[in-house]
Scaffold this active site. Structure first.
Site, PDB file in Angstrom:
ATOM      1  N   ASP A  22       0.826  -1.212   0.000  1.00 33.77           N
ATOM      2  CA  ASP A  22       0.000   0.000   0.000  1.00 33.77           C
ATOM      3  C   ASP A  22       0.864   1.268   0.000  1.00 33.77           C
ATOM      4  O   ASP A  22       1.986   1.274   0.509  1.00 33.77           O
ATOM      5  CB  ASP A  22      -0.912  -0.016   1.241  1.00 33.77           C
ATOM      6  CG  ASP A  22      -2.056   0.984   1.123  1.00 33.77           C
ATOM      7  OD1 ASP A  22      -2.355   1.433   0.000  1.00 33.77           O
ATOM      8  OD2 ASP A  22      -2.651   1.320   2.162  1.00 33.77           O
ATOM      9  N   ASN A  70     -10.959  -2.298  -5.245  1.00 35.50           N
ATOM     10  CA  ASN A  70     -10.208  -1.355  -6.079  1.00 35.50           C
ATOM     11  C   ASN A  70     -10.874  -1.098  -7.440  1.00 35.50           C
ATOM     12  O   ASN A  70     -10.549  -0.124  -8.122  1.00 35.50           O
ATOM     13  CB  ASN A  70      -8.759  -1.818  -6.292  1.00 35.50           C
ATOM     14  CG  ASN A  70      -7.880  -1.700  -5.061  1.00 35.50           C
ATOM     15  OD1 ASN A  70      -6.949  -2.475  -4.874  1.00 35.50           O
ATOM     16  ND2 ASN A  70      -8.144  -0.718  -4.199  1.00 35.50           N
TER      17      ASN A  70
END
Ligand code: IPE
Ligand code: IPE
Ligand code: MG
Length: 247
Positions: A22, A70
């Site tokens: 991330d 996502n």
């Protein structure tokens, strides 16, 4: 880095390391670059960490590359991520074969664009003989989605084979998950300073050691990876027992 390598006990390596990669977007923003540049740098880090993991002797490396959630990002970013994934699979196939890396994927991969799915399956097949390490990409992956897909398969099996409900067990259920051929992760690392799991390996992480670190994924390097391993080896995994029982 070499100093850290000597601190690692090769006899007590985690069998399976999973990483929530991330912080690509924030890294790019901090450097005055478009988000995609962060993803591009992130893909380079994937290559380095895969290499290092294999060299150290890690047998399973799982990378959270694209979550089911996502897909909700702006279409342009999703498109560029898919293009990056496509290029990664095309460009790294030969190297994976050379290095004995077996590629694997978990997630609702049928949501991927057709040409990405095709090269993914092609690379999985081409690397199927790899014996050194299994590299699993979590793509269009959400743990709750994986669990529901598993429950559907399990229900079909129960009905078709008239399975008695008494026979339902953790192992039986686990056999329907995308991770059925893998051990549970021993160590889960998340970069970028967020202290959450974001729908990653919920069932499998029951006893994983969690390591949350500040650097953004494009900044993650060998030294940081090794220091996560050293930290892991300094922990006591009790699995519900007392310390004394472990000796
Ligand atoms: C991780 O970086 C890559 C993916 C989720 C695809 P992000 O894109 O989430 O970066 P941040 O968290 O916005 O900084
Ligand atoms: C988790 O990162 C998914 C990946 C790293 C692929 P996100 O950036 O999507 O997670 P949240 O939204 O911050 O929880
Ligand atoms: Mg993020």
């Amino acid at each position: 880095m070499h100093d850290l390598i000597t601190q690692i006990d090769k006899t007590r390596l985690p069998h399976h390391i999973a990483i929530i990669m991330d912080g690509n977007g924030r890294w790019a923003k901090n450097n005055g670059l478009p988000r995609i540049e962060g993803h591009r740098r992130g893909a380079e880090v994937v290559e380095n960490i895969t290499e290092l993991s294999r060299e150290i002797g890690i047998k399973y490396l799982t990378l959270y590359a694209f979550s089911k959630e996502n897909w909700k990002r702006p279409a342009e970013e999703v498109h560029m991520l898919m293009a990056l994934l496509y290029d990664f699979l095309v460009n790294k196939k030969d190297k994976m074969i050379r290095n004995g890396i077996r590629l694997n994927a978990i997630g609702d991969i049928f949501q991927l664009p057709e040409e990405v799915l095709k090269i993914l399956n092609n690379t999985i097949a081409a690397t199927a003989q790899g014996k050194e390490m299994v590299l699993t990409l979590a793509l269009s992956y959400g743990a709750r989605d994986e669990i529901i897909r598993a429950v559907k398969k399990l229900a079909d099996d129960v009905i078709k084979n008239n399975v008695a409900t008494d026979l339902l067990s953790e192992d039986y259920f686990g056999g329907f998950l995308d991770t059925k051929d893998m051990p549970d992760p021993d160590l889960i690392i998340r970069t970028s300073g967020e202290n959450r799991i974001s729908n990653f390996l919920l069932w499998q992480s029951a006893y994983a050691e969690l390591k949350f670190i500040k650097p953004f994924w494009p900044e993650f390097n060998s030294e940081m990876f090794l220091s996560c391993l050293v930290d892991y080896q300094n922990r006591e995994r009790r699995f519900g027992k007392t310390s004394e029982q472990l000796d």
